[in-house]
Design a protein around this motif. Structure first.
Motif, PDB file in Angstrom:
ATOM      1  N   HIS A  30      16.430  -0.536 -13.359  1.00 18.71           N
ATOM      2  CA  HIS A  30      16.150  -0.153 -12.018  1.00 18.71           C
ATOM      3  C   HIS A  30      17.501   0.085 -11.305  1.00 18.71           C
ATOM      4  N   VAL A  31      18.527  -0.697 -11.815  1.00 15.35           N
ATOM      5  CA  VAL A  31      19.772  -0.380 -11.164  1.00 15.35           C
ATOM      6  C   VAL A  31      20.358   0.770 -11.806  1.00 15.35           C
ATOM      7  N   ASN A  32      20.148   1.263 -13.000  1.00 17.51           N
ATOM      8  CA  ASN A  32      20.567   2.480 -13.434  1.00 17.51           C
ATOM      9  C   ASN A  32      20.168   3.647 -12.658  1.00 17.51           C
ATOM     10  N   ALA A  33      18.618   3.737 -12.580  1.00 18.58           N
ATOM     11  CA  ALA A  33      17.831   4.887 -11.904  1.00 18.58           C
ATOM     12  C   ALA A  33      18.057   4.575 -10.309  1.00 18.58           C
ATOM     13  N   PHE A  34      18.396   3.626  -9.788  1.00 14.55           N
ATOM     14  CA  PHE A  34      18.868   3.652  -8.456  1.00 14.55           C
ATOM     15  C   PHE A  34      20.305   4.508  -8.324  1.00 14.55           C
ATOM     16  N   ALA A  35      21.233   3.847  -8.805  1.00 13.01           N
ATOM     17  CA  ALA A  35      22.637   4.475  -8.904  1.00 13.01           C
ATOM     18  C   ALA A  35      22.687   5.881  -9.021  1.00 13.01           C
ATOM     19  N   GLU A  36      21.876   6.413 -10.013  1.00 12.15           N
ATOM     20  CA  GLU A  36      21.787   7.956 -10.213  1.00 12.15           C
ATOM     21  C   GLU A  36      21.408   8.682  -8.997  1.00 12.15           C
ATOM     22  N   TYR A  37      20.017   7.937  -8.386  1.00 10.56           N
ATOM     23  CA  TYR A  37      19.343   8.516  -6.989  1.00 10.56           C
ATOM     24  C   TYR A  37      20.542   8.504  -6.056  1.00 10.56           C
ATOM     25  N   LEU A  38      21.147   7.245  -5.824  1.00 12.56           N
ATOM     26  CA  LEU A  38      22.173   7.111  -4.645  1.00 12.56           C
ATOM     27  C   LEU A  38      23.505   8.129  -4.812  1.00 12.56           C
ATOM     28  N   ASP A  39      23.902   8.519  -5.933  1.00 10.20           N
ATOM     29  CA  ASP A  39      24.834   9.052  -6.356  1.00 10.20           C
ATOM     30  C   ASP A  39      24.446  11.010  -5.796  1.00 10.20           C
ATOM     31  N   ALA A  40      23.172  11.104  -6.111  1.00  9.47           N
ATOM     32  CA  ALA A  40      22.639  12.372  -5.671  1.00  9.47           C
ATOM     33  C   ALA A  40      22.850  12.621  -4.335  1.00  9.47           C
ATOM     34  N   PRO A  43      27.796  11.290  -0.332  1.00  9.38           N
ATOM     35  CA  PRO A  43      28.794  12.286  -0.257  1.00  9.38           C
ATOM     36  C   PRO A  43      30.085  11.560  -1.299  1.00  9.38           C
ATOM     37  N   MET A  44      29.995  10.214  -1.364  1.00  6.05           N
ATOM     38  CA  MET A  44      30.767   9.353  -2.470  1.00  6.05           C
ATOM     39  C   MET A  44      30.158   9.292  -3.599  1.00  6.05           C
ATOM     40  N   LYS A  45      31.173   9.151  -4.738  1.00  6.57           N
ATOM     41  CA  LYS A  45      30.530   9.127  -6.036  1.00  6.57           C
ATOM     42  C   LYS A  45      30.075   7.654  -6.209  1.00  6.57           C
ATOM     43  N   VAL A  46      28.890   7.426  -6.706  1.00  5.92           N
ATOM     44  CA  VAL A  46      28.187   6.165  -7.005  1.00  5.92           C
ATOM     45  C   VAL A  46      28.083   6.119  -8.689  1.00  5.92           C
ATOM     46  N   ILE A  47      28.447   5.005  -9.053  1.00  4.96           N
ATOM     47  CA  ILE A  47      28.816   4.785 -10.296  1.00  4.96           C
ATOM     48  C   ILE A  47      28.047   3.327 -10.949  1.00  4.96           C
ATOM     49  N   ARG A  48      27.515   3.704 -11.860  1.00 10.12           N
ATOM     50  CA  ARG A  48      26.943   2.326 -12.613  1.00 10.12           C
ATOM     51  C   ARG A  48      28.052   1.333 -12.859  1.00 10.12           C
ATOM     52  N   ALA A  49      28.194   0.116 -12.453  1.00 10.15           N
ATOM     53  CA  ALA A  49      29.259  -0.689 -12.821  1.00 10.15           C
ATOM     54  C   ALA A  49      28.958  -0.942 -14.421  1.00 10.15           C
ATOM     55  N   ARG A  50      30.028  -0.866 -15.331  1.00  6.09           N
ATOM     56  CA  ARG A  50      29.893  -1.118 -16.662  1.00  6.09           C
ATOM     57  C   ARG A  50      31.276  -1.894 -17.086  1.00  6.09           C
ATOM     58  N   GLU A  51      31.212  -2.402 -18.107  1.00  2.78           N
ATOM     59  CA  GLU A  51      32.357  -2.875 -18.878  1.00  2.78           C
ATOM     60  C   GLU A  51      33.414  -1.933 -19.274  1.00  2.78           C
ATOM     61  N   CYS A  60      31.681   4.083  -5.099  1.00  9.48           N
ATOM     62  CA  CYS A  60      30.817   3.178  -4.942  1.00  9.48           C
ATOM     63  C   CYS A  60      30.257   2.551  -6.474  1.00  9.48           C
ATOM     64  N   TYR A  61      30.335   1.304  -6.678  1.00  5.06           N
ATOM     65  CA  TYR A  61      30.098   0.831  -7.946  1.00  5.06           C
ATOM     66  C   TYR A  61      29.045  -0.196  -7.872  1.00  5.06           C
ATOM     67  N   ILE A  62      28.004   0.089  -8.475  1.00  3.99           N
ATOM     68  CA  ILE A  62      26.464  -0.682  -8.412  1.00  3.99           C
ATOM     69  C   ILE A  62      26.488  -1.428  -9.974  1.00  3.99           C
ATOM     70  N   ALA A  63      26.330  -2.454  -9.744  1.00  2.07           N
ATOM     71  CA  ALA A  63      26.076  -3.809 -11.044  1.00  2.07           C
ATOM     72  C   ALA A  63      24.621  -4.224 -10.880  1.00  2.07           C
ATOM     73  N   SER A  64      24.067  -4.593 -11.996  1.00  2.00           N
ATOM     74  CA  SER A  64      22.863  -5.310 -11.933  1.00  2.00           C
ATOM     75  C   SER A  64      23.119  -6.968 -11.829  1.00  2.00           C
ATOM     76  N   GLY A  65      22.170  -7.727 -11.296  1.00  2.23           N
ATOM     77  CA  GLY A  65      22.627  -9.172 -11.193  1.00  2.23           C
ATOM     78  C   GLY A  65      22.533  -9.903 -12.587  1.00  2.23           C
ATOM     79  N   SER A  66      22.085  -8.925 -13.661  1.00  2.00           N
ATOM     80  CA  SER A  66      22.266  -9.654 -14.979  1.00  2.00           C
ATOM     81  C   SER A  66      23.782  -9.196 -15.577  1.00  2.00           C
ATOM     82  N   ASP A  67      24.471  -8.409 -15.032  1.00  2.81           N
ATOM     83  CA  ASP A  67      25.791  -8.278 -15.393  1.00  2.81           C
ATOM     84  C   ASP A  67      26.589  -9.035 -14.606  1.00  2.81           C
ATOM     85  N   TYR A  68      27.628  -9.871 -15.259  1.00  4.38           N
ATOM     86  CA  TYR A  68      28.542 -10.955 -14.656  1.00  4.38           C
ATOM     87  C   TYR A  68      29.648 -10.026 -14.715  1.00  4.38           C
ATOM     88  N   MET A  69      29.983  -9.478 -13.660  1.00  3.13           N
ATOM     89  CA  MET A  69      31.376  -8.489 -13.750  1.00  3.13           C
ATOM     90  C   MET A  69      32.344  -8.997 -12.785  1.00  3.13           C
TER      91      MET A  69
END
Length: 184
Positions: A30-40, A43-51, A60-69
């Protein structure tokens, strides 16, 4: 939180002097799909937060609650690093807020939008000890009210903010940081 971020992030531009980091307590898919949509639509780039992702201003970086970053200095960059859950005391928002606050001190800000999780209180407490800024979205504009309500009570926060005020607060904090004026 999806709805709130949809109302905030598209109003912010890539000229921001810092980055936005968000934790959404939803599945990775869900977070992956949301980050892609929000990026589209933003005006600011939205990126899925990853290691290993480097944090850059204006994104803007978006992490899932299952990712402890956490945010860690690496070379001349700040990088997102996953933290093993078994070694932690706190939830994913606590960990992220604590790491940002430890690095940026009074230049850090934490905003609680919505949530039903028991997360964020420790991170906001550390942020406040480091003289960072905090904002809690008012209950009337939250889909899930428990997180904000718990943090407001346990951290002795007397003021909550309307969504429009949150956007203005983000802009103001970034402007102050960009021009070297830090105010509480």
């Amino acid at each position: 939180c999806f709805s709130n971020l949809l109302q905030i992030v598209p109003q912010l531009g890539s000229e921001m002097s810092g980055a936005l980091l968000a934790v959404i307590h939803q599945s990775v898919e869900h977070v992956n799909a949301f980050a892609e949509y929000l990026d589209a639509i933003s005006p600011m780039k939205v990126i899925r937060a990853r290691e290993g992702v480097n944090i850059e201003s204006g994104n803007c970086y978006i992490a899932s609650g299952s990712d402890y970053m956490s945010v860690k200095p690496y070379s001349a960059q700040l990088t997102l690093q996953k933290v093993a859950k078994r070694s932690l005391k706190g939830g994913p928002l606590d960990i992220l807020l604590s790491s940002v606050s430890t690095i940026f001190k009074k230049r850090a800000a934490g905003i609680i939008l919505s949530g039903d999780e028991n997360d964020g209180e420790k991170g906001i407490s550390i942020l406040m000890k480091n003289e960072g800024s905090q904002a809690i979205l008012c209950e009337e504009e939250c889909y899930y009210k428990n997180m904000g309500r718990q943090i407001t009570k346990k951290c002795d926060i007397s003021r909550t903010y309307a969504l429009d005020s949150i956007v203005d607060t983000i802009r103001q904090k970034h402007y102050q940081a960009k021009h070297g004026r830090i105010a509480g």
